[in-house]
Design a protein around this motif. Structure first.
Motif, PDB file in Angstrom:
ATOM      1  N   LEU A   1      -3.917   1.876  -9.386  1.00  0.00           N
ATOM      2  CA  LEU A   1      -5.195   1.186  -9.209  1.00  0.00           C
ATOM      3  C   LEU A   1      -5.004  -0.322  -9.131  1.00  0.00           C
ATOM      4  O   LEU A   1      -4.185  -0.892  -9.854  1.00  0.00           O
ATOM      5  N   ASP A   2      -5.789  -0.918  -8.262  1.00  0.00           N
ATOM      6  CA  ASP A   2      -5.842  -2.374  -8.145  1.00  0.00           C
ATOM      7  C   ASP A   2      -6.977  -2.853  -9.039  1.00  0.00           C
ATOM      8  O   ASP A   2      -8.152  -2.744  -8.680  1.00  0.00           O
ATOM      9  N   PHE A   3      -6.636  -3.406 -10.189  1.00  0.00           N
ATOM     10  CA  PHE A   3      -7.649  -3.750 -11.179  1.00  0.00           C
ATOM     11  C   PHE A   3      -8.359  -5.069 -10.889  1.00  0.00           C
ATOM     12  O   PHE A   3      -9.105  -5.566 -11.729  1.00  0.00           O
ATOM     13  N   SER A   4      -8.153  -5.611  -9.705  1.00  0.00           N
ATOM     14  CA  SER A   4      -9.026  -6.712  -9.301  1.00  0.00           C
ATOM     15  C   SER A   4     -10.375  -6.168  -8.843  1.00  0.00           C
ATOM     16  O   SER A   4     -11.291  -6.942  -8.580  1.00  0.00           O
TER      17      SER A   4
ATOM     18  N   TRP B   1      -0.653  13.954  -3.946  1.00  0.00           N
ATOM     19  CA  TRP B   1      -1.357  12.686  -3.697  1.00  0.00           C
ATOM     20  C   TRP B   1      -2.808  12.923  -3.330  1.00  0.00           C
ATOM     21  O   TRP B   1      -3.136  13.839  -2.567  1.00  0.00           O
ATOM     22  N   TYR B   2      -3.721  12.099  -3.851  1.00  0.00           N
ATOM     23  CA  TYR B   2      -5.134  12.104  -3.474  1.00  0.00           C
ATOM     24  C   TYR B   2      -5.653  10.673  -3.462  1.00  0.00           C
ATOM     25  O   TYR B   2      -5.164   9.811  -4.198  1.00  0.00           O
ATOM     26  N   GLU B   3      -6.664  10.448  -2.631  1.00  0.00           N
ATOM     27  CA  GLU B   3      -7.428   9.208  -2.741  1.00  0.00           C
ATOM     28  C   GLU B   3      -8.295   9.280  -4.001  1.00  0.00           C
ATOM     29  O   GLU B   3      -8.834  10.331  -4.329  1.00  0.00           O
ATOM     30  N   VAL B   4      -8.426   8.157  -4.661  1.00  0.00           N
ATOM     31  CA  VAL B   4      -9.352   8.087  -5.786  1.00  0.00           C
ATOM     32  C   VAL B   4     -10.690   7.621  -5.221  1.00  0.00           C
ATOM     33  O   VAL B   4     -11.027   6.442  -5.246  1.00  0.00           O
ATOM     34  N   GLY B   5     -11.416   8.579  -4.676  1.00  0.00           N
ATOM     35  CA  GLY B   5     -12.710   8.296  -4.069  1.00  0.00           C
ATOM     36  C   GLY B   5     -13.806   9.065  -4.769  1.00  0.00           C
ATOM     37  O   GLY B   5     -13.679   9.487  -5.927  1.00  0.00           O
TER      38      GLY B   5
ATOM     39  N   GLY C   1       5.128   5.346  -1.701  1.00  0.00           N
ATOM     40  CA  GLY C   1       4.292   4.995  -0.565  1.00  0.00           C
ATOM     41  C   GLY C   1       2.884   4.603  -0.943  1.00  0.00           C
ATOM     42  O   GLY C   1       1.938   4.861  -0.193  1.00  0.00           O
ATOM     43  N   VAL C   2       2.726   3.960  -2.091  1.00  0.00           N
ATOM     44  CA  VAL C   2       1.402   3.549  -2.561  1.00  0.00           C
ATOM     45  C   VAL C   2       1.067   2.191  -1.960  1.00  0.00           C
ATOM     46  O   VAL C   2       1.828   1.230  -2.119  1.00  0.00           O
ATOM     47  N   SER C   3      -0.067   2.128  -1.271  1.00  0.00           N
ATOM     48  CA  SER C   3      -0.458   0.864  -0.641  1.00  0.00           C
ATOM     49  C   SER C   3      -1.132  -0.065  -1.630  1.00  0.00           C
ATOM     50  O   SER C   3      -0.996  -1.284  -1.538  1.00  0.00           O
ATOM     51  N   GLY C   4      -1.897   0.505  -2.534  1.00  0.00           N
ATOM     52  CA  GLY C   4      -2.556  -0.294  -3.549  1.00  0.00           C
ATOM     53  C   GLY C   4      -3.899  -0.851  -3.150  1.00  0.00           C
ATOM     54  O   GLY C   4      -4.621  -1.391  -3.992  1.00  0.00           O
ATOM     55  N   ARG C   5      -4.285  -0.723  -1.887  1.00  0.00           N
ATOM     56  CA  ARG C   5      -5.546  -1.334  -1.462  1.00  0.00           C
ATOM     57  C   ARG C   5      -6.744  -0.557  -1.994  1.00  0.00           C
ATOM     58  O   ARG C   5      -7.762  -1.126  -2.343  1.00  0.00           O
ATOM     59  N   ASP C   6      -6.655   0.758  -2.004  1.00  0.00           N
ATOM     60  CA  ASP C   6      -7.690   1.589  -2.606  1.00  0.00           C
ATOM     61  C   ASP C   6      -7.030   2.442  -3.673  1.00  0.00           C
ATOM     62  O   ASP C   6      -5.798   2.564  -3.731  1.00  0.00           O
ATOM     63  N   GLY C   7      -7.851   3.012  -4.517  1.00  0.00           N
ATOM     64  CA  GLY C   7      -7.295   3.829  -5.566  1.00  0.00           C
ATOM     65  C   GLY C   7      -6.546   5.033  -5.016  1.00  0.00           C
ATOM     66  O   GLY C   7      -6.992   5.686  -4.073  1.00  0.00           O
TER      67      GLY C   7
END
Length: 1620
Positions: free
Chosen positions: A545-548, A680-684, A666-672
């Motif tokens: 997660l990007d905590f910003s 792997w799953y999107e955190v949506g 391969g984690v981009s970090g832009r979205d959860g």
């Protein structure tokens, strides 16, 4: 309906007396097309690529004089070009008038020059002949303004000839307004074709329609529902007589013939036993035992008739002498079932073999379920004839594309339906002979010598972890395990993942056990729940997660903590991800510091404080002041700024490890992003749902392994890393390889890993690139089923690096072949490497090339022509100097079709697009190997297996043919599986694999085949309950299958249900014809359906079953269609003419960035051409609802603009895309705001709306003040359910604007169905008008009105000075439907109030049709509702005789309501502005959708629903005097009553008319209406004599009052409905 009434139906309805016919026809309301042009357009629908070839034959020698001649002339020409299925589709299309909407959507054009009937519009100049056209073209090309000619707008109704693939669009456009019978047509047509490709040829018809009424239509069903069951006891022993003494032709005589045959069959049968014969003789109703097996008996009868050898001779003779097939008889039985129920029950025996087979099939398929497969694809919903034609055309194209690869038709279909595509994949040893062809060298040497790559030491990917545990895991779990990656931080040395809890170590779980057999004590579907108390980290969830982004504080502090607190068996961890050097990096440092210095509980408290502070202040972005203040509460000595700026070494070490972890995974970090045991799953929006689904699957595998003793007590220590340690689990993850369905619609269609498939054959047709002719670099393997197209800028260092990695991969034990395409950046110069590949690629049949030749060629790029190296070896490369240009053109065409930008890199593997790769990403040889392995498991291996199974034994293929066959077939079958983008966007639809599950069914007695299996292009398989409403339509279509659908093979499996009541209570006809029928003058015979031989005593209700996009109403009928009694009809019977008034334009709107629905936005359709005052005319308007962002318009064929109505919506949004071309439609800038309605299947829009600058947080529906915390929670819960597929990320502060033109002072909404209630409505109207001086407008739902009322109401409006308007709304497909007509009417009263009326209507009053108004309703209009969206009157409580019937004072309602009143729905006022503002319609529909899942819920739908939800959608209680009814209210306040309603009385069951006559003014109004109608009839202004009758006549001439079921007996007496 009570069983006692129902079972009487079982007595056979073999007609005892002549029954007048009931006929129904349907006509469109838009102009009929010119017959010749309609035939040409129908050809274009069936085979668009042949239209221009056929037009070469025009003008015809003789002008067709009749529709028959017009159709025949085009059909005769078409037979020269089209195969048989398309000719049949043309014939059916003509019979359906399928092309007429497209022609009606076009305008009649005139050239403006006398004698110029066929002309070309050349940028405003008219060319009436070829000479003028050539002159215009030459002048334009030679002129200085050549390049500045405006781009002419294409219309969806236009036709253009097929052009060869080209990067450049034609520079000029000519629009041909064509009359194909004009003398100049041929020369203009041929000239325009000769000008291609420089001039785009656009064909439009000059005069597409003729000035006559619309055509008669088919493609619909008609049902006559039995209304009074107790009339149906008649003697079933007497055979049906002819319906008429006269000879009946056509359909009528055939129908009578079929009736006679079925009667003959039953007459030839004896009764099963004497008891049944006695019951028949005495007209006893069918018993429940006799009813139970009706489906089995229908199946047995059809099985008997289909096997002539087993049929008694007397039965066989019934069929033979009338030349009818068993299918005709099944259709007769199904569509006329009430007539034959009793003899079927009492004369047909069920053989044990049939019963056993049916019961055996019930284990495999749900009893009574109907399913349809088209070439293995499950056909969803009600297809009807239009859907079938569309699906069959698609299937023919699919199977033909497979046949082009060398398969036979039957092999192609077997390949398409092969179970390997949809089931577990366990590859078996290959038996197919593949012969390796001659090679000019190997890929391995190519890599070593040309690219100088060492392949000997590239063996890491082949090594297994030492001592790795092996398990015997069934292949059925392959899909579950594919793509798993070790998402632990073991490879980084630990300390990367910050764990929220640890089930194996935390004292919270101390009383949990480690016995794995706990898994066996849980139901497989219930494994993921807090009752599984297993002290093992079975499910490990790691969130990156990007905590910003503050939303992730809430995720950890609320959702994760809540799951931990509830005891779910999940270990939660998270990794702070730093996207760049901004806030994300600083937050990652802070969080790692806190985690290193403090306990897990203190870390959790830190997140809760951050979440609470940001939520309380409603901050969508990170607040550093809050973070700093929260950090200071921890009391640490280290400086906050130093930590955030990277001055703490231990934190930086942790960040370095985290970066290695994110790169590896391969984690981009832009979205959860999250991993569930490595998945792997999107955190949506749907992550928790995905977590539950994945966890259940994984635990089911563990459960099986425990059961099989593969996992034992000794395995406990292995379970926490079980999925990480499997041999198939990867150590690293490339996000481009593993396809996924997006976790929410917030994921853009281009998201990394989203599956995008191309049909390589189709791609070849559109680009000119062919997998069959390009040069491939191939491995040494015997078979290369995987074909990879590497797309890169071959002249760049990055592109050459990708080439090197690709060839390195293909050199080491690969099953792949690789080719290359050039994608340079814009303006980049031509390079040597791309030229080299261009020469190779343009040399056909080159095969493989020796590595030595490649080496020398590459070494000599700078010193000599590389082609000379090949020439020296005796290989001549293509010497065309344009080779590079051709190679670049083909590459760019394919790149454009793939949606790539110049310079982007990607790979197409057997049709699947991988990429485009971001500039910072890598794709190395190991990734190529992983990609090959993954594709072999997911797709390619399955295709190879299916091909081997369908090819004949002994088939031998060379290696090239094998590779081509597998690669292209794989692309075809899996591109076909992909859901429509709109389905993926709206519903997260998974790929739709074909299957042949129906072959698991036994079929010795219940399976029936029709058609030629071997030579068919389409296999249609039907699994039907023969006595279901769905089967009535399908069997009617199947009866005519030979003419409707040649080259279609049908399988019919009968799947009867067992019944507790009569299964079919209606007579049914489906209108479909294989071709147009003509009279002796060559004119079309109008299509109609006819019911002959109906039992004369019952009363029927006529219902139309039309395609979902049709809005129809009755246009002409002299009798009440709600109450048809044949015994009262004249000898010529009843004819009803219906009109198709509108086509439905529906859609789903979304915001461009968030994909959430822009609910509350009001949209409008306007005419595309402005009126004289430059103001477009509004055709219809609507409001976008939260439910799936749904919107709906009604329109006739034509071109319209979609705009936002004036008001709050226009202030916040602008339209980014109309969405008329699918989910990913072009923008308004590219295609404008226009849309065209031109199909009988309507139009589905997917509009995209963008927020205007400064309106990012605005909400059109803002301003709603919450009444209480409870209410807020419930509203939130409901809206989250009904719009769960969309989630808005912003709150708003903008109020709704009230706009619109002035309406009448009083607006009254009512519903009426049937002549009696329409008379009641006329009386109600009169009572309203007598008591007000305000202007009044009445609103009627058009769907339910009779032709006589529609004929009468305009005259009444003129006479009495009021306005009226007809409104309608098509029931949305996503909303659970009602079947009973009365309940449909109730639903329309409450479910669609926000969208039923024009958007400028602010307040409306519902008044029951059977009501008398005694006061000025302006008083109700002006009443303050105190913020409520509507006001109702509470149920009367002072008629004490009725106390036992007040259901709302007992049981559920008493507990639910508490102190709230229960309101009656006979009168209510709606503040539409407030109603729309608070999204009350969304809430009501959401609650309805939940409650209606229980068929016993919402007994009184229109009352129960608003009362059930009044805590969330408040009801303002009107004073009791606003509604009085004798049933519930005390007589002592009658004199104060403002309105009087004729409520049903469950105690006395007194007819409404008796009560009405006790109202003094009622008789006066009734007489006045009857006298007025009589005067209109005498003056010839109305045709229906029934309109002139008094109400008592209407109520008693063979008609019944449409009362609710609850009005008769039984438990329903405790819950009576109180109005229509």
């Amino acid at each position: 309906m009570h069983l006692g009434a129902l079972v009487v139906l079982g007595c056979a309805l073999l007609a005892l007396s002549t029954s007048p016919p009931v006929s129904v026809s349907l006509r469109s309301s838009f102009s009929a097309a010119d017959p010749l042009l309609e035939a040409l357009e129908t050809l274009a629908l069936a085979s668009p690529e042949h239209l221009f070839s056929l037009l070469n034959h025009f003008p015809l020698p003789l002008k067709p004089a009749t529709p028959e001649e017009s159709h025949r002339s085009v059909l005769d020409l078409a037979k020269k070009y089209l195969p048989l299925p398309e000719i049949a589709a043309m014939n059916v299309g003509l019979a359906l008038h399928a092309a007429s909407p497209k022609l009606a959507a076009q305008h009649i054009r005139e050239s403006g020059r006398e004698g110029c009937e066929d002309w070309v519009d050349w940028y405003g100049r008219i060319a009436c002949n070829a000479e003028e056209l050539r002159l215009f073209v030459e002048t334009s090309v030679a002129g200085s303004d050549f390049e500045s000619q405006p781009k002419l707008k294409r219309l969806p109704t236009d036709h253009t000839p097929h052009l060869q693939p080209s990067l450049d669009a034609p520079r000029l456009t000519a629009i041909h307004y064509a009359d194909p019978m004009a003398p100049e047509f041929n020369l203009l047509h041929s000239t325009l074709l000769s000008l291609s490709p420089d001039v785009e040829y656009v064909l439009r018809w000059a005069r597409p329609v003729i000035a006559t009424d619309g055509p008669y239509l088919s493609g619909f069903g008609v049902a006559l529902d039995l209304k009074k069951m107790d009339y149906l006891a008649v003697d079933d022993r007497k055979r049906a007589a002819s319906t008429s003494g006269d000879h009946l032709a056509g359909n009528e005589s055939q129908e009578d013939n079929e009736h006679d045959v079925l009667s003959c069959i039953f007459e030839a049968m004896s009764y099963i036993d004497t008891e049944m014969e006695k019951n028949a003789t005495t007209n006893n109703p069918l018993s429940t035992e006799e009813i139970q097996d009706l489906g089995l008996k229908a199946t047995s009868l059809f099985s008997l008739l289909s096997n002539p050898a087993s049929s008694p001779p007397v039965i066989s003779s019934c069929l033979l002498k009338n030349s009818l097939t068993p299918l005709h008889i099944l259709n007769t039985l199904s569509t006329n079932f009430p007539r034959y129920a009793a003899p079927l029950a009492r004369k047909v025996r069920v053989p044990d073999a049939v019963r056993d087979e049916v019961q055996e099939n019930w284990v495999k398929a749900m009893m009574g379920i109907n399913m349809v497969w088209v070439n293995g694809r499950v056909l969803e919903g009600e297809a009807g004839i239009f859907g079938l034609l569309r699906n069959f055309a698609r299937e023919r194209a699919l199977i033909r594309s497979l046949v082009e690869l060398g398969l036979s038709r039957s092999q192609a279909i077997e390949f398409a339906v092969h179970p390997v595509h949809s089931g577990p994949f366990d590859p078996s040893p290959s038996k197919l002979k593949v012969k390796k062809g001659t090679m000019f060298g190997s890929a391995k040497r190519f890599a070593e010598e040309v690219l100088r790559t060492d392949t000997e030491h590239n063996v890491e990917a082949e090594a297994l972890i030492e001592g790795q545990k092996k398990y015997d895991i069934s292949p059925k779990w392959n899909d579950l395990l594919d793509g798993l990656v070790d998402s632990s931080d073991r490879l980084e040395g630990g300390s990367v993942i910050l764990w929220r809890n640890d089930i194996e170590e935390d004292t919270k779980y101390a009383d949990w056990g480690t016995d794995l057999t706990q898994l066996l004590r849980m139901h497989p579907s219930q494994l993921f729940n807090p009752y599984l108390r297993l002290r093992i980290n079975v499910i490990n969830v790691v969130l990156a997660l990007d905590f910003s982004q503050p939303r992730f504080f809430s995720l950890i502090a609320n959702q994760v903590d809540n799951i931990v607190a509830r005891g779910f068996p999940v270990r939660w961890g998270f990794v702070p991800v730093a996207v760049d050097h901004g806030d994300g990096l600083k937050m990652a440092r802070i969080i790692y510091y806190v985690a290193q210095k403090f306990s897990r509980l203190e870390v959790a408290s830190f997140f809760r404080s951050l979440s609470a502070a940001h939520t309380q202040q409603q901050l969508p972005t990170l607040s550093w002041s809050i973070v700093h203040a929260t950090f200071n509460t921890l009391g640490t000595a280290d400086n906050f700024g130093d930590i955030a700026s990277g001055k703490v070494p231990s934190v930086e070490e942790a960040l370095d490890s985290a970066r290695r972890w994110t790169r590896r995974l391969g984690v981009s970090g832009r979205d959860g992003e999250g991993f569930v045991n490595g998945r792997w799953y999107e955190v949506g929006d749907n992550f928790l749902r995905d977590l539950q689904t994945e966890a259940v699957g994984q635990m089911q595998l563990l459960q099986e392994l425990v059961y099989l003793e593969e996992l034992t007590s000794a395995s406990v220590s292995l379970v926490s890393t079980f999925f990480y340690d499997l041999p198939t689990t990867l150590s690293s993850r490339n996000p481009y390889i593993f396809s996924k369905a997006p976790a929410s619609v917030h994921a853009p269609s281009s998201s990394i890993g989203n599956l995008k498939m191309f049909d390589l054959g189709d791609l070849s047709n559109r680009t000119g690139w062919s997998p069959f002719t390009c040069a491939w670099v191939t491995s040494d393997a015997e078979r290369t089923p995987v074909s990879m197209v590497v797309i890169a800028n071959l002249d760049s260092a990055e592109g050459q690096a990708l080439v090197r990695e690709a060839v390195t991969f293909v050199s080491v034990k690969s099953q792949s072949r690789i080719t290359f395409l050039h994608n340079p950046t814009a303006g980049s110069p031509r390079g040597n490497v791309s030229s080299f590949f261009a020469h190779i690629g343009s040399t056909s049949n080159l095969g493989e090339i020796s590595s030595n030749m490649f080496k020398r060629a590459l070494d000599n790029f700078e010193t000599q022509d590389a082609a000379q190296v090949f020439i020296a070896e005796g290989i001549t490369l293509q010497s065309d100097p344009q080779a590079h240009t051709a190679f670049l053109t083909t590459s760019r065409l394919l790149v454009r079709e793939a949606g790539l930008r110049p310079g982007e890199q990607a790979i197409i593997v057997n049709g699947r697009l991988i990429g485009p790769f971001s500039p910072t990403s890598e794709f190395v040889s190991e990734d190529f190997a992983t990609l090959e392995t993954y594709e072999m498991k997911k797709r390619v291996g399955r295709v190879a297996q299916a091909i081997e199974d369908v090819l004949a034994d002994g088939t031998e293929l060379d290696a090239l043919a094998y590779a081509n066959l597998v690669s292209v077939a794989s692309s075809i079958i899996y591109a076909d599986q992909q859901p429509d983008p709109s389905e993926a966007g709206l519903f997260d639809s998974a790929p739709r694999a074909r299957n042949s599950n129906y072959r698991l069914l036994s079929g010795s007695y219940t399976k029936f085949e029709f058609g030629d299996r071997e030579n068919a292009l389409t296999h249609l398989v039907l699994l039907l309950d023969p006595l279901s409403e769905g089967a009535q339509k399908w069997i009617a279509i199947l009866e005519k299958h030979e003419e409707l659908f040649p080259e279609v093979y049908f399988e019919l499996y009968l799947n009867p249900a067992q019944h507790s009541e009569i299964p079919l209570k209606r007579f049914y006809r489906y209108s479909v014809e294989p071709r147009v029928r003509y009279d002796n003058k060559g004119n079309e015979i109008p299509a109609q359906v006819i019911f002959n031989g109906l039992p004369v005593d019952p009363i029927y209700t006529l219902g139309m079953e039309v395609p979902p996009s049709w809005l129809v109403r009755p246009r002409e009928a002299l009798y009440d269609l709600d109450n048809i009694q044949p015994s009262t009809l004249p000898p010529d019977g009843l004819h009803a003419l219906f009109s198709l008034d509108y086509l439905v334009v529906e859609g789903h709107a979304r915001e461009t960035k968030s994909n959430s629905p822009p609910r509350g936005v009001q949209l409008q359709l306007t005419t595309s051409s402005s009126a004289a005052n430059n103001t477009p005319s509004v055709v219809d308007d609507t409001q976008v609802v939260a439910n799936l962002g749904y919107l709906q318009f009604k329109a006739r064929p034509g071109t319209f603009n979609l705009t936002i109505r004036e008001g709050g919506g226009r202030e916040v949004y602008h339209i980014a895309s109309v969405g008329s071309e699918g989910w990913n439609s072009p923008s308004v800038e590219d295609s404008g705001e226009e849309l065209t309605v031109m199909s009988f299947e309507g139009l589905t829009l997917y509009p995209r709306l963008s927020r205007k600058p400064g309106m990012e947080k605005a909400d059109v529906l803002a301003g709603l003040q919450q009444r209480s915390g409870h209410s807020q929670t419930v509203i939130h819960d409901i809206l989250s359910k009904v719009s769960s597929l969309f989630t808005s990320k912003s709150e708003s502060t903008t109020a709704v604007a009230e706009t619109g033109a002035r309406q009448a002072d009083i607006n009254i909404f009512t519903v009426a169905s049937g002549l009696l209630y329409e008379r009641f409505a006329s009386i109600m109207i009169l009572s309203v008008l007598r008591n007000t001086n305000s202007t009044v407008k009445f609103w009627f739902i058009e769907n339910f009105l009779s032709p006589s009322f529609l004929e009468f109401i305009p005259h009444m409006a003129e006479e009495y000075g009021f306005q009226y308007e007809l409104v309608t709304y098509k029931w949305p497909s996503w909303l659970r439907a009602q079947k009973e007509k009365q309940r449909v009417i109730w639903a329309y009263k409450i479910l669609f109030l926000d969208v039923l009326f024009p958007m400028d209507l602010n307040k409306v009053i519902f008044v029951d049709a059977d009501q008398i108004v005694r006061v000025d309703l302006q008083e109700l209009v002006d009443l303050d509702l105190h913020g409520a969206p509507y006001g109702y009157t509470p149920m009367g409580d002072d008629n004490y005789e009725m106390e036992g019937f007040r259901f709302w004072k007992t049981g559920y309602w008493k507990d639910f309501l508490g102190d709230l009143p229960y309101h009656i729905s006979a009168l209510y006022v709606v503040d539409l502005v407030r109603f729309r503002q608070m999204a009350a319609g969304d809430i009501l529909r959401g609650q309805y959708q939940m409650l209606s899942a229980d068929p016993n819920s919402l007994a009184n739908l229109d009352q129960d629903l608003p009362n059930n939800i009044q805590r969330d959608v408040p009801i303002f209680s009107l004073p009791e005097d606003w509604l009085w009814c004798e049933t519930w209210c005390g007589a002592d306040r009658l004199h104060r009553a403002k309105t009087i309603d004729l409520c049903q009385n469950p105690l006395t069951k007194e007819p409404k008319l008796s009560r009405a006559r006790r109202i003094p003014e009622w008789e006066e109004y009734d007489n006045e209406i009857a006298q007025f109608a009589g005067r209109l009839a005498a003056e010839g202004k109305i045709q229906s004599s029934i309109a002139t009758a008094r109400s008592d006549v209407l109520a008693n001439v063979g008609l019944v009052q449409p009362a609710h079921n609850n009005d008769v007996g039984g438990k329903d007496l405790q819950h009576p409905h109180d109005e229509l």
